[in-house]
Design an enzyme around this catalytic site. Structure first.
Site, PDB file in Angstrom:
ATOM      1  N   CYS A  24       0.839  -1.207   0.000  1.00 18.82           N
ATOM      2  CA  CYS A  24       0.000   0.000   0.000  1.00 18.82           C
ATOM      3  C   CYS A  24       0.871   1.253   0.000  1.00 18.82           C
ATOM      4  O   CYS A  24       1.725   1.438   0.865  1.00 18.82           O
ATOM      5  CB  CYS A  24      -0.897   0.000   1.231  1.00 18.82           C
ATOM      6  SG  CYS A  24      -1.871   1.514   1.408  1.00 18.82           S
ATOM      7  N   CYS A 323      40.133 -18.150  19.806  1.00 19.99           N
ATOM      8  CA  CYS A 323      39.941 -19.168  18.771  1.00 19.99           C
ATOM      9  C   CYS A 323      38.428 -19.347  18.575  1.00 19.99           C
ATOM     10  O   CYS A 323      37.745 -19.903  19.448  1.00 19.99           O
ATOM     11  CB  CYS A 323      40.598 -20.474  19.207  1.00 19.99           C
ATOM     12  SG  CYS A 323      40.584 -21.752  17.934  1.00 19.99           S
TER      13      CYS A 323
END
Length: 351
Positions: A24, A323
């Site tokens: 719309c 890590c």
């Protein structure tokens, strides 16, 4: 649309035009009305074959037009990328038959582009959404054609009819759906806007953690097992262990910034390794005794995603090795920081 203002500005400032179809057009026009740098937002139609169609012609679905908003803007004050992300954050990019309760061919979604620069930016943003949600995007990238303004009673409808517009917006369920997809980003501008010559960087928004069902739907199986069940991916067979591009790494679930390529190094372990976090407050440590030895697990603060472990065998200046599993991370390259709301980190990469 203020014609006098447009004419006055065109004499001194090179303006540009962008067109978006987001269901719309009342809703899409309202999204751009008060955006700094936007000169005008006009409801209308684009993409069809009928000249000068009426609203009735279009909603009957026989003209091929999409309800659209045409935005005239000052590129010195607002970027095209800002307009793009305003569009994306105000639609459901995955709905194929329209938007919320507005269904039918005239409510289909699209970005109408003018020239290669707009096409590249629109395609890149669309790709980012697909990568983020691991879903195809229904909204198309189309070449702009003739634009036909809708009837006057459709222009600035939200401002002229706030009560009826509010009832429509709530009843249609559009806001609810936007929140489900975008969270706090729903309706937001998520890239840079220029005002008064100063660049204002929108801050990233940390997304709330989805429920388990949504996590299973939005994450890959490996991402889910690593972040939610502390699995470990294979070394040398993951996305970022040898990534040498400049940028930042964020939590794949929440988007919170975690590490920077400036602190990344080759630890020869086969996993991405960093000497320190980008944002220390977004990384928390936890004692891990799962392998009959004591290690220090690293988790993200907001999403509580398992990231990996930190070890005291890294290089200077910290002597630490974070890590990290690639599956816990999403990489944002330097050239995408602005578009994704992480523009405040650009200064780190300026030489």
């Amino acid at each position: 649309m203020n014609i006098a203002l447009l004419l006055a500005l065109s004499l001194t400032t090179p303006l540009d035009t962008a067109t978006f179809a987001g269901g719309c057009f009342w809703t899409m026009e309202h999204a751009y009305d008060d955006l700094p740098g936007v000169i005008s937002a006009t409801s209308g139609f684009m993409g069809g074959t009928t000249k000068n169609p009426s609203y009735t012609d279009v909603v009957e679905g026989n003209t091929g037009h999409l309800e659209s908003v045409q935005v005239v803007y000052d590129p010195a004050k607002v970027s095209y990328e800002t307009l793009l992300w305003t569009f994306w954050h105000n639609i459901d990019p995955f709905q194929t038959d329209g938007q919320a309760c507005d269904t039918g061919p005239n409510y289909y979604t699209a970005v109408f582009v003018r020239g290669p620069e707009q096409r590249r930016a629109a395609s890149a943003s669309r790709q980012q959404i697909m990568e983020r949600f691991h879903r195809d995007v229904a909204a198309q990238i189309l070449t702009a054609g003739p634009f036909y303004p809708a009837e006057e009673y459709h222009q600035e409808y939200a401002k002229k009819n706030p009560v009826s517009y509010g009832m429509y917006r709530t009843g249609c369920g559009r806001d609810r759906r936007l929140r489900e997809i975008w969270g706090d980003e729903a309706g937001r501008v998520s890239t840079s806007a220029r005002s008064g010559g100063e660049v204002m960087h929108a801050m990233y928004t940390v997304k709330p953690k989805p429920n388990d069902a949504d996590l299973r739907r939005t994450l890959t199986p490996l991402q889910y097992e690593v972040t939610q069940h502390e699995a470990t991916e294979r070394p040398f067979q993951n996305d970022f262990w040898d990534n040498h591009k400049d940028g930042i790494y964020v939590d794949v679930v929440s988007g919170e910034p975690l590490f920077s390529s400036l602190d990344k190094y080759d630890s020869r372990t086969g996993w991405p390794s960093f000497t320190r976090p980008l944002e220390a407050s977004n990384v928390q440590e936890k004692t891990d005794r799962s392998l009959f030895t004591e290690r220090t697990e690293v988790r993200s603060t907001h999403a509580n995603s398992h990231l990996g472990h930190v070890f005291p065998d890294g290089p200077r200046p910290t002597g630490l090795r974070y890590c990290i599993n690639s599956a816990s991370l999403r990489f944002i390259s330097v050239d995408q920081l602005e578009a994704e709301g992480y523009g405040q980190y650009l200064a780190l990469f300026k030489k």
